[in-house]
Write an enzyme that holds these catalytic residues in place. Structure first.
Site, PDB file in Angstrom:
ATOM      1  N   ASP A   8      38.914  34.184  36.371  1.00 53.68           N
ATOM      2  CA  ASP A   8      38.219  35.346  36.915  1.00 53.68           C
ATOM      3  C   ASP A   8      38.276  35.201  38.430  1.00 53.68           C
ATOM      4  OD1 ASP A   8      36.478  37.298  37.803  1.00 53.68           O
ATOM      5  OD2 ASP A   8      34.682  36.400  36.921  1.00 53.68           O
ATOM      6  N   LYS A  69      39.438  40.039  48.615  1.00 52.23           N
ATOM      7  CA  LYS A  69      39.971  40.689  47.411  1.00 52.23           C
ATOM      8  C   LYS A  69      40.025  42.206  47.589  1.00 52.23           C
ATOM      9  CE  LYS A  69      38.823  41.325  42.495  1.00 52.23           C
ATOM     10  NZ  LYS A  69      37.979  40.840  41.381  1.00 52.23           N
ATOM     11  N   GLU A 147      38.871  43.232  33.888  1.00 54.09           N
ATOM     12  CA  GLU A 147      37.647  42.445  33.776  1.00 54.09           C
ATOM     13  C   GLU A 147      36.740  42.914  32.624  1.00 54.09           C
ATOM     14  OE1 GLU A 147      36.119  42.773  37.712  1.00 54.09           O
ATOM     15  OE2 GLU A 147      37.599  41.382  38.564  1.00 54.09           O
ATOM     16  N   ASP A 170      28.795  45.705  35.135  1.00 53.39           N
ATOM     17  CA  ASP A 170      29.211  44.515  35.876  1.00 53.39           C
ATOM     18  C   ASP A 170      28.684  44.562  37.311  1.00 53.39           C
ATOM     19  OD1 ASP A 170      30.489  42.417  37.131  1.00 53.39           O
ATOM     20  OD2 ASP A 170      32.494  42.916  36.425  1.00 53.39           O
TER      21      ASP A 170
END
Length: 370
Positions: A8, A69, A147, A170
């Site tokens: 992850d 990211k 994800e 999330d």
């Protein structure tokens, strides 16, 4: 058989997992921690990654970078240190390389293959950039999966003949994503997704930071700056974490020769951040509207991301959905665990030449077995 892991690669934290006797387990880093800050210190040689880099970040070091990211596919995003240029792909590869090294030390064998996860909203350029980062880290990337799909797999969701829908909520350290996963007889498909990529646990930290710094300034007429401010930033995050298990926390704030203790209760914290929870609900509603469904059509809710540990999140989601979120999996670790399971399925399928099934994203389809 090649040695594989699931990774992850998160915006604020990253996690690596493997399969041990048929079950997915987290591999701790070389500090003994199960999650690793996605932070890189380019001021050190070689660059520091993870906990050591985050420690330097907390001290205000300007050569420490995080949240790269978000720019992984941006060719104009460059980090200049020691007369060298680094791209977000370079920094992502450093995090992956560190996780690979930790896995190899823990397993006492080389790690060659990995399944790496990305947000469901990532486009093809962002996915290709993630693959490139994996290659630069010395990994053969078995595949990139979404994800929310990985999280659903970790919670035991598999393609089956009983069609159902799972909502994945999330809330990470720096981003919020909500996705709707359609479970079918031969695929898990992300049919709708949305999010706020600058909304995350750090915003909850900032509310505590703002509350305490304002109280201190009102009491003593001085503004917290420099190391005093950086120290309070660290205390704000610790306070948030403590309020997940305690009803109230006392925080000692100091600066310019003054010092005072302030108490903040869980109830105060929830009131300070009420609008942030409402923002997540607005995005959840958008996803449901996009899919043209209501909560009555949802069969389960999965909580992912360390920030969902806050009691207010679980309570808010349960009240909003009328459903108790699925349990049994650490929300910090669900995505990595699911990625490790996916990697195992990939490797086994190639050995057995199993017929293909599919895991699908909203805008692109991915083979489960290839």
């Amino acid at each position: 058989m090649k040695n594989f892991v699931g990774i992850d690669l998160g915006t604020t934290f990253s996690v690596v997992a493997y399969i041990n006797k048929g079950k997915p387990e987290i591999i701790p880093n070389d500090q003994g921690n199960r999650i690793t800050p996605s932070v890189v210190d380019l001021g050190s040689y070689p660059p520091l990654v993870g906990d050591d880099a985050k420690e330097k970040q907390s001290l205000g070091d300007k050569q420490v970078y995080a949240f790269f990211k978000r720019d992984v596919d941006n060719p104009h995003a460059l980090y200049l240190e020691n007369d060298q240029e680094f791209t977000p792909i370079d920094l992502s590869s450093m995090v992956l390389s560190y996780l690979k090294k930790c896995a190899e030390e823990f397993l006492e064998q080389s790690v060659t293959d990995a399944v790496i996860t990305v947000p469901a909203y990532f486009n093809n350029m962002q996915r290709e950039a993630t693959i490139e980062a994996g290659k630069k880290a010395g990994l053969n990337v078995l595949r990139i999966i979404n994800e929310p799909t990985a999280a659903a797999i970790a919670y035991g969701v598999r393609p089956n003949q009983t069609q159902s829908k799972i909502l994945v909520y999330d809330l990470g350290g720096g981003t919020f994503d909500v996705s709707l996963v359609d479970v079918m007889d031969d695929e898990l498909r992300v049919i709708a997704t949305d999010g706020d990529h600058i909304l995350g646990g750090k915003d909850w930290d900032d509310r505590i930071l703002q509350y305490l710094s304002t109280k201190f300034e009102d009491d003593f007429g001085v503004e917290l700056i420099g190391e005093d401010f950086n120290e309070l930033m660290t205390l704000a995050e610790k306070t948030k974490i403590s309020l997940s298990t305690k009803k109230s926390v006392k925080v000692s704030v100091q600066g310019s020769g003054y010092q005072e203790k302030y108490e903040i209760t869980r109830e105060q914290f929830e009131e300070l951040t009420k609008d942030l929870m409402e923002r997540t609900q607005m995005l959840v509603n958008i996803v449901l509207e996009d899919a043209n469904i209501t909560w009555n059509d949802i069969d389960g809710v999965v909580l992912v991301g360390g920030s969902t540990r806050m009691p207010m999140v679980r309570e808010y989601v349960e009240k909003m959905s009328g459903k108790r979120p699925l349990g049994g999996v650490n929300p910090d670790e669900a995505v990595a665990l699911g990625a490790a399971i996916q990697a195992a399925m990939d490797v086994e399928a190639r050995q057995q030449e199993t017929p293909e099934l599919f895991l699908s994203g909203k805008n692109n389809q991915q083979k489960l077995y290839s």
